[in-house]
Motif scaffolding. Sequence first.
Motif: not given
Length: 282
Positions: A168-187
């Motif tokens: 649980p101790q990992s940051v929700v930062s401004q990362a570009w992810s190929y697993r959890w891609n927020f831009a893709l989810m929002a699209s």
Amino acid sequence: QRRAGNESDKARLFVYDCHTAEMQDLTADFDYNAQNVVWSGNDLIYFIAPIEATHQICRVAPSVGEVEVITRGDHDINAFTMAGGRIVAEVTTMRMATEQFEVDPADGKLTQLSAVNKEIYDHICLGTVEKRWVETTDGKRMLTWVVLPPDFDPAKKYPTLLFCEGGPQSVVSQAWSYRWNFALMASQGYVVVAPNRRGVPSFGQEWLEQISGDYSGQNIRDYLSAIDDVAREPWCDRDRLGCVGASYGGYSVYFLAGCHQKRFKAFIAPCGIFNFESMYGQ
């Protein structure tokens, strides 16, 4: 790290004197982790630190012992190199995969050097990322990223997903992810709510360590605070709320399914933790 076996203990920056065997803690008064350390040609040590859900370049002089945060902004600096008084860094955001930037050592100004994916970005529409501070049930402030769909129209209503971080101790930062891609989810037409709930780095050790022994406590209430805050917006469809997460995030989804008090209509949890005895033994 001082505490053996504690994976989330603070990563401190030390200088070891080979002649005297003395060790100097350079980040004793700096409440963030130090990583990617580079000792420059002079009396300065540069490193990356996670600070308020971003990753920034910092420096410290052993003779002074006071950390200076050089860069600022909503981005992740993942790595950097130095030569000839210049710094080149790998930078990402939730809307941009890794590109090379020059960093001015004097003021931390970022200048983009590469544009590997420009042709792609020029032909797609990405949503926007908003930063909001949400009040928690115990009166603290929690940084939450809200990712809006492309061509967002505040007059419309959007289904909204609460993202539950693993770790649980990992940051929700401004990362570009190929697993959890927020831009893709929002699209796909969703608003994505990504809180930095209790137990994530970059907000000091007290915030990080609170989750230890309290997996089903304050951080779960933090999740509910985040979704409740966004659900008050007129563009949030309160009849179409969901939550999603994997690993510890999956555990969070399972737990929310039992205590959400009819907030959510959907629960998505790949590889979530559900048996702690089995996990410990494994």
